[in-house]
Design a protein around this motif. Structure first.
Motif, short mmCIF file in Angstrom:
data_model
loop_
_atom_site.label_atom_id
_atom_site.label_comp_id
_atom_site.label_asym_id
_atom_site.label_seq_id
_atom_site.Cartn_x
_atom_site.Cartn_y
_atom_site.Cartn_z
N VAL A 1 -23.79 -3.26 24.29
CA VAL A 1 -23.49 -1.83 24.25
C VAL A 1 -23.53 -1.34 22.81
CG1 VAL A 1 -21.57 -0.19 24.39
CG2 VAL A 1 -22.17 -1.52 26.38
N ASN A 2 -24.27 -0.25 22.59
CA ASN A 2 -24.18 0.50 21.34
C ASN A 2 -23.18 1.61 21.56
OD1 ASN A 2 -26.34 -0.83 19.82
ND2 ASN A 2 -27.71 0.08 21.33
N PHE A 3 -22.06 1.55 20.87
CA PHE A 3 -20.96 2.48 21.11
C PHE A 3 -20.69 3.28 19.84
CE2 PHE A 3 -16.08 2.64 22.05
CZ PHE A 3 -16.18 4.00 22.29
N ALA A 4 -21.04 4.56 19.85
CA ALA A 4 -20.73 5.45 18.73
C ALA A 4 -19.27 5.87 18.87
CB ALA A 4 -21.65 6.67 18.73
N ILE A 5 -18.42 5.34 18.02
CA ILE A 5 -16.99 5.63 18.17
C ILE A 5 -16.60 6.95 17.52
CG2 ILE A 5 -16.29 3.22 18.44
CD1 ILE A 5 -15.57 3.14 15.49
N THR A 6 -17.50 7.52 16.71
CA THR A 6 -17.29 8.85 16.13
C THR A 6 -18.62 9.42 15.69
OG1 THR A 6 -16.08 10.13 14.45
CG2 THR A 6 -16.89 7.95 13.79
N ILE B 1 -21.60 -6.19 21.08
CA ILE B 1 -21.13 -4.80 20.95
C ILE B 1 -21.38 -4.33 19.53
CG2 ILE B 1 -19.12 -3.28 21.05
CD1 ILE B 1 -18.06 -5.32 23.22
N SER B 2 -22.00 -3.16 19.44
CA SER B 2 -22.25 -2.52 18.15
C SER B 2 -21.41 -1.26 18.08
CB SER B 2 -23.74 -2.18 18.00
OG SER B 2 -23.98 -1.48 16.80
N LEU B 3 -20.54 -1.19 17.07
CA LEU B 3 -19.71 -0.01 16.85
C LEU B 3 -20.38 0.83 15.77
CD1 LEU B 3 -16.10 -1.54 16.85
CD2 LEU B 3 -17.37 -0.51 18.76
N THR B 4 -20.92 1.96 16.17
CA THR B 4 -21.68 2.77 15.23
C THR B 4 -21.07 4.16 15.13
OG1 THR B 4 -23.94 3.48 14.68
CG2 THR B 4 -23.36 3.44 17.02
N GLY B 5 -21.79 5.09 14.47
CA GLY B 5 -21.29 6.43 14.27
C GLY B 5 -22.44 7.42 14.24
N GLY B 6 -22.27 8.48 13.46
CA GLY B 6 -21.41 8.79 12.36
C GLY B 6 -21.13 7.61 11.44
N GLU B 7 -20.04 7.76 10.71
CA GLU B 7 -19.53 6.65 9.88
C GLU B 7 -18.35 6.05 10.61
OE1 GLU B 7 -18.31 3.79 7.84
OE2 GLU B 7 -20.26 4.71 7.40
N PRO B 8 -18.54 4.86 11.21
CA PRO B 8 -17.51 4.29 12.08
C PRO B 8 -16.18 4.02 11.39
CG PRO B 8 -19.28 2.72 11.69
CD PRO B 8 -19.76 4.03 11.19
N PHE B 9 -16.22 3.77 10.07
CA PHE B 9 -14.97 3.47 9.38
C PHE B 9 -14.14 4.71 9.05
CE2 PHE B 9 -17.28 -0.48 8.83
CZ PHE B 9 -16.27 -1.43 9.03
N LEU B 10 -14.63 5.89 9.46
CA LEU B 10 -13.80 7.09 9.39
C LEU B 10 -12.75 7.10 10.50
CD1 LEU B 10 -16.33 9.92 8.41
CD2 LEU B 10 -14.62 8.79 6.97
N ARG B 11 -12.94 6.23 11.49
CA ARG B 11 -11.90 6.05 12.50
C ARG B 11 -10.89 5.05 11.97
NH1 ARG B 11 -12.60 7.05 18.82
NH2 ARG B 11 -10.50 6.18 18.67
N GLU B 12 -9.67 5.52 11.74
CA GLU B 12 -8.62 4.65 11.20
C GLU B 12 -8.31 3.47 12.12
OE1 GLU B 12 -6.90 4.30 8.56
OE2 GLU B 12 -7.08 6.12 7.37
N ILE C 1 -10.42 1.59 13.84
CA ILE C 1 -11.59 0.77 14.15
C ILE C 1 -11.21 -0.69 14.33
CG2 ILE C 1 -12.21 0.49 11.70
CD1 ILE C 1 -15.16 0.43 12.62
N ASP C 2 -10.26 -1.19 13.56
CA ASP C 2 -9.82 -2.58 13.71
C ASP C 2 -9.09 -2.78 15.04
OD1 ASP C 2 -7.93 -0.86 12.51
OD2 ASP C 2 -6.75 -2.53 11.78
N LYS C 3 -8.38 -1.74 15.49
CA LYS C 3 -7.69 -1.83 16.79
C LYS C 3 -8.70 -1.77 17.93
CE LYS C 3 -3.45 0.24 15.00
NZ LYS C 3 -2.52 1.40 15.05
N ILE C 4 -9.77 -0.99 17.75
CA ILE C 4 -10.85 -0.96 18.74
C ILE C 4 -11.47 -2.35 18.86
CG2 ILE C 4 -13.14 -0.04 19.26
CD1 ILE C 4 -12.24 2.58 17.92
N ALA C 5 -11.72 -2.98 17.70
CA ALA C 5 -12.28 -4.34 17.71
C ALA C 5 -11.33 -5.31 18.40
CB ALA C 5 -12.57 -4.80 16.28
N ILE D 1 -12.99 -0.06 4.02
CA ILE D 1 -13.92 -0.93 4.76
C ILE D 1 -13.52 -2.39 4.58
CG2 ILE D 1 -16.31 -1.73 4.89
CD1 ILE D 1 -17.15 1.15 4.16
N TYR D 2 -13.22 -2.78 3.36
CA TYR D 2 -12.83 -4.17 3.08
C TYR D 2 -11.59 -4.56 3.88
CZ TYR D 2 -10.96 -8.20 0.60
OH TYR D 2 -10.45 -9.44 0.29
N LYS D 3 -10.56 -3.70 3.86
CA LYS D 3 -9.32 -4.01 4.57
C LYS D 3 -9.54 -4.11 6.08
CE LYS D 3 -6.33 -1.82 1.11
NZ LYS D 3 -5.45 -0.65 0.82
N LYS D 4 -10.32 -3.16 6.62
CA LYS D 4 -10.56 -3.15 8.06
C LYS D 4 -11.42 -4.34 8.48
CE LYS D 4 -8.38 0.72 8.95
NZ LYS D 4 -7.13 0.75 9.77
#
Length: 363
Positions: free
Chosen positions: A25-30, A69-80, A82-86, A110-113
């Protein structure tokens, strides 16, 4: 080893019979994005209510069969979150591959997430960071004066994680477009002046036109001429890259080799069979290019299986069989894997043809 076996079994079966339920699944989370790229208008899209973490949990709790699973966007790391989604994905699907493309614009976040995502223990976690030219050109394409600087910093930070987590890989992603043809080698050289990298650290793709995803129909006028010049550039890029030393690089080599030709003349697209695309609001499409919705998860009890097995999906699959609109890795990689024997034979044929031509130069 169990996850390896399950993934290889899925790929093997997909080579025999097209699956009804997708394994990817390619999932645009934002669709939120902080850049203003020349080839993409996602940032212009009107923003609506994105799927919440609770809704995402419902989706994946009913789709445990997903293995890539691919988490894409937009810029996916704009979702705070994203680590919880993973974490939700790991809990319900335990996928073999999780990959996330990013523009690298927020290095520390990005590094922290990514660190937290790596700690989940997903078998393969891969981050690709957009780098589309030497410094000045990359900044121009991305619409900001510090895109290069942030991209380099993000890559440097994530590279440190590779030595700590064996399940993690980071690559640059070079998207070929009318704005950077002929600039790949210069891009690599400039990146080498700041980092210990080579052409093999770059994942290659090229821009596409999509109404429902990129929202860039105005780019269609540039597409034909771009494709005419693309193949020469792909040949030069392939020469710059060393032979594959990993599964990721081998798949990348197969992708580039087939992009030189008309791949769909030999292998059939697997969109909506092996994979599908979900937008941030729950609408399901066969892929990021073909503009035919097959349903919305919010209107179907968040059940992806019901949507992909519906009569509507069956009719769209017939359109997919005739479609030759793209060759983007988002869609091509799973098609290659589901046709791995044919794809490998085409790759080897191309290799031996080039070897024969090289040998014929000598008496």
């Amino acid at each position: 080893m169990r996850d390896w076996f399950c993934f290889l079994k899925t790929i093997a079966l997909a080579n025999l019979v097209k699956p009804k339920k997708p394994f990817k699944v390619n999932f645009a989370i934002t669709y939120r994005c902080n850049y203003r790229c020349k080839t993409c208008n996602i940032w212009k899209k009107p923003k609506k209510e994105e799927l919440s973490l609770q809704e995402i949990r419902k989706i994946f709790s009913k789709a445990s069969y997903l293995q890539w699973i691919s988490l894409t966007g937009g810029e996916p790391f704009l979702r705070e979150d994203i680590d919880k989604i993973a974490s939700v994905i790991k809990e319900f699907c335990n996928p073999f591959i999780l990959n996330i493309p990013t523009n690298g614009s927020i290095p520390n976040r990005i590094y922290k997430k990514v660190r937290r995502i790596c700690e989940l223990g997903i078998r393969k976690t891969c981050i690709t960071i957009s780098l589309d030219g030497p410094k000045n050109l990359h900044n121009e394409i991305r619409g900001t004066s510090d895109a290069w600087k942030k991209c380099i910093k993000t890559f440097s930070l994530l590279k440190e994680l590779e030595s700590e987590f064996r399940n993690f890989k980071v690559f640059f992603e070079f998207t070929l477009s009318p704005f950077n043809l002929g600039m790949f080698e210069e891009t690599v050289e400039e990146a080498k002046s700041e980092l210990d990298v080579s052409a093999n650290d770059f994942y290659i793709t090229f821009f596409h036109v999509s109404e429902h995803y990129y929202s860039n129909p105005e780019m269609r006028k540039l597409y034909g001429n771009f494709r005419k010049n693309l193949y020469r550039e792909l040949s030069n890029i392939r020469k710059a890259r060393k032979h594959a030393l990993s599964a990721e690089k081998f798949l990348g080599d197969l992708y580039l080799s087939l992009a030189d030709k008309n791949p769909y003349s030999s292998i059939k697209c697997c969109a909506l069979s092996c994979s599908c695309f979900i937008d941030p609001y729950g609408t399901v499409y066969p892929c990021i290019v073909l503009n035919h919705s097959v349903g919305n998860l919010r209107n179907n009890s968040y059940n992806l299986t019901e949507i992909v097995l519906s009569k509507n999906s069956d009719s769209v699959r017939k359109k997919v069989e005739k479609c030759k609109l793209c060759w983007t890795p988002c869609e091509a990689n799973q098609t290659i894997l589901a046709n791995i024997f044919k794809a490998s034979m085409l790759y080897l044929k191309d290799y031996f043809n080039k070897l024969t031509r090289y040998c014929m130069k000598f008496p």
